[in-house]
Design an enzyme around this catalytic site. Structure first.
Site, PDB file in Angstrom:
ATOM      1  N   ASP A  51      45.828  42.778  36.579  1.00  0.00           N
ATOM      2  CA  ASP A  51      45.855  41.458  35.972  1.00  0.00           C
ATOM      3  C   ASP A  51      45.975  40.436  37.086  1.00  0.00           C
ATOM      4  OD1 ASP A  51      46.108  39.772  33.471  1.00  0.00           O
ATOM      5  OD2 ASP A  51      47.875  39.126  34.601  1.00  0.00           O
ATOM      6  N   GLU A  53      46.805  36.316  37.998  1.00  0.00           N
ATOM      7  CA  GLU A  53      47.249  34.999  37.552  1.00  0.00           C
ATOM      8  C   GLU A  53      46.433  33.999  38.371  1.00  0.00           C
ATOM      9  OE1 GLU A  53      49.413  34.433  35.032  1.00  0.00           O
ATOM     10  OE2 GLU A  53      49.623  36.595  34.778  1.00  0.00           O
ATOM     11  N   HIS A 201      53.739  37.751  31.662  1.00  0.00           N
ATOM     12  CA  HIS A 201      53.239  36.568  32.361  1.00  0.00           C
ATOM     13  C   HIS A 201      53.496  36.587  33.852  1.00  0.00           C
ATOM     14  CE1 HIS A 201      51.632  34.687  28.894  1.00  0.00           C
ATOM     15  NE2 HIS A 201      52.797  34.738  28.258  1.00  0.00           N
ATOM     16  N   ASP A 206      51.919  41.840  33.117  1.00  0.00           N
ATOM     17  CA  ASP A 206      50.785  41.892  32.189  1.00  0.00           C
ATOM     18  C   ASP A 206      49.934  43.124  32.437  1.00  0.00           C
ATOM     19  OD1 ASP A 206      51.715  39.649  31.061  1.00  0.00           O
ATOM     20  OD2 ASP A 206      50.069  38.324  31.665  1.00  0.00           O
TER      21      ASP A 206
END
Lengths: 240, 645
Positions: A51, A53, A201, A206
């Site tokens: 994942d 960000e 998050h 995640d």
């Protein structure tokens, strides 16, 4: 996606690049699809669940600020083989995105730029199958760097847990009237599976949630006789 | 990466026993070797007889059942494991094959620790060794018993875990039913011949109706028949030993064990109603309990010198530990420890009196009683906590008073010192038989109590509370009993005293905050910890004591008092049962922590970090505190209204 076609394209690319001087890491990446065996159980493959960000949701303007990934082997998430690094996006971080990932400029002041982190990440991934939730989004950022550096996309097989969930868990909805999209969000799925996700998050948190969902999907597909890698590719591979 | 990137996972593992004993560094190292696995509901994770576990599984969410297949194709529930519990340890350590079926009762998320790392921890960390070797020993023992008689044992006990099952094994499952018996009028000669033929050392004498009345042993034949020149043609009734010690066939193995210890016998006749149905030997019991608590008591009785005593008390720890691991109740544990401590004290007094006689101090000038006060008086001194005791001797004429008191102070001083070397610390309040205020004649004690009750306001009540839990241990006369009667009478005449005593309680509330969170100590050596004794047990014990004194109960133990209060309708039965559970739980927790600390070589104390408890324990402890608060509220209400009236 037609896996046979993808593999053919991959072989052609290898032929074209045969005489180019490429780092061993990239050479290895070109062989990723050879590790995929559609007729074998999906579970027996090695996966990297990732994942990212980012500074925002615009694939063209925004940049990566953090990468999180876990390796899954034999259906088990390896807590010791974790990739977790902040990335210096080379631009300011919008307040809106800080609200989501809570990464403030101070934290990335000493982080490495995306290119360097990418090299390590590529080494970490190796030839494993990549998995992400809304994979096209994450893949876009990875490939942007890959293309800049080596002129072509990552050659790993990439699976999207959103697609896998949508096509297996939900009733068919070709016209999108049920807004299935929302039911396939990480939170909705975590709730559906009763997963208590720590560190949601953060990129790694995640990624962990995604990995746990993938674990459930393995089982679900095995129980409905769709446990091979080929089945999984049909359900959720992202076009190469 | 020095820090583990998923801190919440590490924090979770930190709450799991025995991983809670690892240092931060080790914990990070261990957690980063783990894998997360998912098992769907209904999946058989391990098959009994199948390949052994390759990892130790820690359950993050969901629960599994551990079962054994039975002959009829069904299954016997051995244990249920939930969040924070482990499974797979036994077959990991034992190695060759899985010993139990392990099945997911719900969807399971588990953290798996590879065998190699686990074995490494097991061999290098005492906490791991202790935690897992006990379940290993227990489980293996059950498995060994399975083919022949183990199944009935396991199946007979209900469903709450192997250990509980073992604890619950009843006398009827363990006893020998083929017992040699004869009628009272049987000639001695016939009985002896029968014993010889059957090659047994004893014969039970049973009436026509099946009621056992006595027993004849080899020793009886030698001493009472041959040596005494009794006619072998006489009926056995004339030479048999009696009364015989009996136990109900529905009693639990632990009760039988306790009976044997108490009466120093190795056999009990098992009865159903009044009729004999079998015999239980200490050997039969030991099959279940593994260790031999009976033996510890026997060792104690054999000691003849003061030196031997100092070491013996350490032998109690393993026994308590065994009881704890077997899921033994607090009551058994306290009973056993009390029995042990009392014996130890009797031995000390016996040796000390002898010593004084040898040194020319003469024998006790008048009869006396040794008083156990405080926790010992309540039969609740499971741990080697501070000694509270006193000595009461017969009233003597004034001219002899000082000489007599001197003698007893000398005795008490030596005895207290011996107890001290045996591991019982001295009292902080000076509540000790060697202080002049605690070594008095009966009349002086009565005065002291009268004064205390009359002027409750002035004296230090918290310490005085334990005076009211007095119990005679070494009783040459029934001083303790008569003192207690005297105290009841005095309280009867001065109800005001109880109200005062009741008011001591509320200063000492159980440590629960507004949101039912634990209130821990804010500073000092025990920061972030709870004091189980001061904040957990004491409020409960004090409140129960007030009600017991009000009712003039003779029983001193908290559990005994609670039962009696419920019987008299002072406390609702349900409430009393909750309080008893709360009390037992805190006691067990405290004993467990104490043994753990001692095992790890630390100085045990009553402090506990709530974070080190698993969620179920935490909930149980909170419930315990809550029910204690309710009792305090009840008490306040009761005495406020009484005062008003």
């Amino acid at each position: 996606m037609n896996f046979a076609l993808a593999r053919m394209r991959n072989r052609l690319r290898r032929l074209r690049l045969k005489n180019r001087d490429l780092p061993p890491l990239v050479r290895q990446n070109l062989l990723a699809l050879e590790q995929v065996h559609p007729e074998q159980p999906a579970r027996s493959h090695r996966f990297v669940v990732l994942d990212l960000e980012t500074t925002g949701l615009d694939p063209n303007r925004d940049r990566v600020v953090s990468v999180g990934a876990l390796r899954m082997v034999e259906g088990r998430v390896r807590l010791g083989e974790v990739f977790d690094e902040l990335v210096n996006p080379g631009r300011d971080i919008p307040v809106e995105s800080i609200k989501v990932h809570a990464i403030v400029p101070d934290m990335i002041a000493h982080a490495r730029p995306a290119g360097e982190v990418f090299e390590d990440f590529m080494e970490y991934v190796g030839t494993d199958v990549l998995v992400a939730h809304f994979a096209p989004f994450d893949l876009h950022f990875l490939n942007k760097i890959m293309k800049v550096r080596y002129g072509f996309s990552l050659q790993n097989l990439v699976l999207d847990t959103v697609e896998i969930c949508r096509s297996t868990l939900l009733t068919p909805d070709p016209h999108g009237v049920y807004m299935d999209f929302k039911k396939c969000g990480l939170d909705a799925l975590a709730e559906r599976f009763g997963l208590e996700v720590p560190e949601r998050h953060t990129a790694l948190g995640d990624a962990l949630a995604t990995a746990l969902i993938l674990q459930r999907m393995f089982l679900h597909l095995e129980q409905t006789n769709r446990g091979t890698m080929g089945d999984l590719i049909k359900l959720g591979a992202v076009a190469l | 990466m020095s820090d583990f990137p998923l801190p919440r996972i590490r924090d979770f593992v930190r709450t799991v026993v025995p991983f809670n004993t690892l240092s931060d560094e080790e914990l990070t190292r261990v957690v980063s070797r783990m894998e997360i696995a998912f098992y769907p509901r209904g999946e058989r994770i391990y098959h009994a007889g199948g390949p052994p576990a390759t990892d130790l599984a820690i359950i993050k969410s969901g629960s599994v059942k551990v079962t054994l297949p039975d002959d009829l194709g069904g299954e016997i529930l051995v244990d249920l494991r939930g969040e924070g519990d482990c499974f797979g340890a036994v077959s990991l350590l034992q190695g060759s094959q899985a010993l139990f079926d392990v099945t997911a009762r719900e969807d399971i998320i588990a953290f798996l620790l590879p065998a190699a790392i686990f074995k490494d921890l097991y061999s290098s960390h005492t906490a791991f060794h202790r935690h897992f070797s006990f379940s290993l020993a227990r489980n293996l023992q059950a498995v060994r018993r399975t083919p022949d008689q183990g199944l009935t044992l396991l199946a007979g006990g209900g469903s709450l875990g192997l250990e509980a099952v073992l604890k619950r094994s009843q006398v009827s499952e363990l006893m020998t039913t083929s017992v040699l018996a004869c009628l009272p009028q049987t000639p001695i000669r016939a009985a002896a011949r029968n014993m010889t033929n059957q090659r047994v050392g004893s014969i039970v004498v049973v009436e026509q109706t099946g009621v056992p009345v006595g027993v004849v042993t080899d020793t009886d034949l030698r001493v009472r028949v041959l040596a005494a020149g009794v006619d072998p043609g006489a009926p056995v009734a004339e030479v048999m030993s009696r009364p015989i010690r009996t136990i109900d066939n529905k009693a639990f193995a632990f009760e039988a064990m306790l009976e044997m210890i108490r009466h120093r016998v190795h056999h009990l006749v098992v009865v159903e109603g009044e009729r004999m149905v079998g015999v239980l030997s200490d050997h039969d019991v030991r099959v279940v309990t593994g260790a031999a608590p009976v033996g510890v008591m026997r060792d104690l009785d054999k000691i003849n010198s003061a030196e031997g005593l100092e070491l013996i008390h350490q032998n109690l720890d393993p026994v308590l530990e065994m009881l704890l691991r077997l899921g033994g109740s607090a009551q058994y544990m306290l009973d056993l420890a009390t029995e042990f401590n009392d014996r130890l004290l009797l031995k000390i007094l016996e040796l000390t009196e002898l010593e004084m006689e040898h040194q020319g101090r003469g024998r006790a000038p008048v009869p006396y009683s040794w008083l156990a006060l405080g926790s010992a008086g309540r039969c609740e001194q499971a741990l080697r906590t501070a000694q509270h005791n006193g000595l009461v001797f017969m009233n003597v004429p004034a001219e002899r008073a000082s000489a007599v008191k001197d003698w007893f102070l000398d005795l008490a001083g030596r005895a207290v010192e011996r107890l001290h070397t045996c591991g019982f610390p001295l009292s902080e309040h000076g509540l000790q038989a060697n202080s002049p205020a605690c070594c008095q004649s009966e009349a002086q004690w009565q005065n002291a109590f009268s004064e205390m009750i009359r002027e409750a306001g002035q004296c230090a009540l918290p310490a005085a509370g334990s005076l009211f839990d007095l119990r005679g241990v070494h009783e040459e006369m029934a001083f303790a009993e008569s003192l207690r009667l005297y105290v009841s009478q005095a309280i009867e005449d001065n109800r005001h005293f109880l109200a005062r005593l009741a008011r001591v309680g509320p200063h000492n509330r159980p440590p629960l905050g507004f949101l039912r969170e634990f209130v821990v100590e804010k500073s000092g050596e025990y920061r972030d910890q709870l004091d189980l004794k001061v904040s957990g047990l004491t409020p409960l014990i004090n409140a129960v004591r007030v009600l017991a004194l009000e009712q003039g109960l003779t029983v001193t133990s908290t559990l005994g008092r609670l039962a009696e209060l419920a019987k008299r309708g002072i406390l609702q039965e349900r409430f009393a049962a909750d309080l008893a559970d709360a009390y037992s739980f805190i006691v067990l927790l405290r004993v467990a922590r104490y043994l753990e600390a001692r095992g790890a070589g630390h100085e045990p104390n009553a402090h506990l970090d709530p974070a080190s408890l698993n969620p179920a324990q935490r909930k149980m402890l909170k419930d315990s505190f809550t029910v204690t608060s309710e009792l305090q509220a009840f008490l306040e209400q009761r005495y406020r209204t009484q005062n008003a009236a």
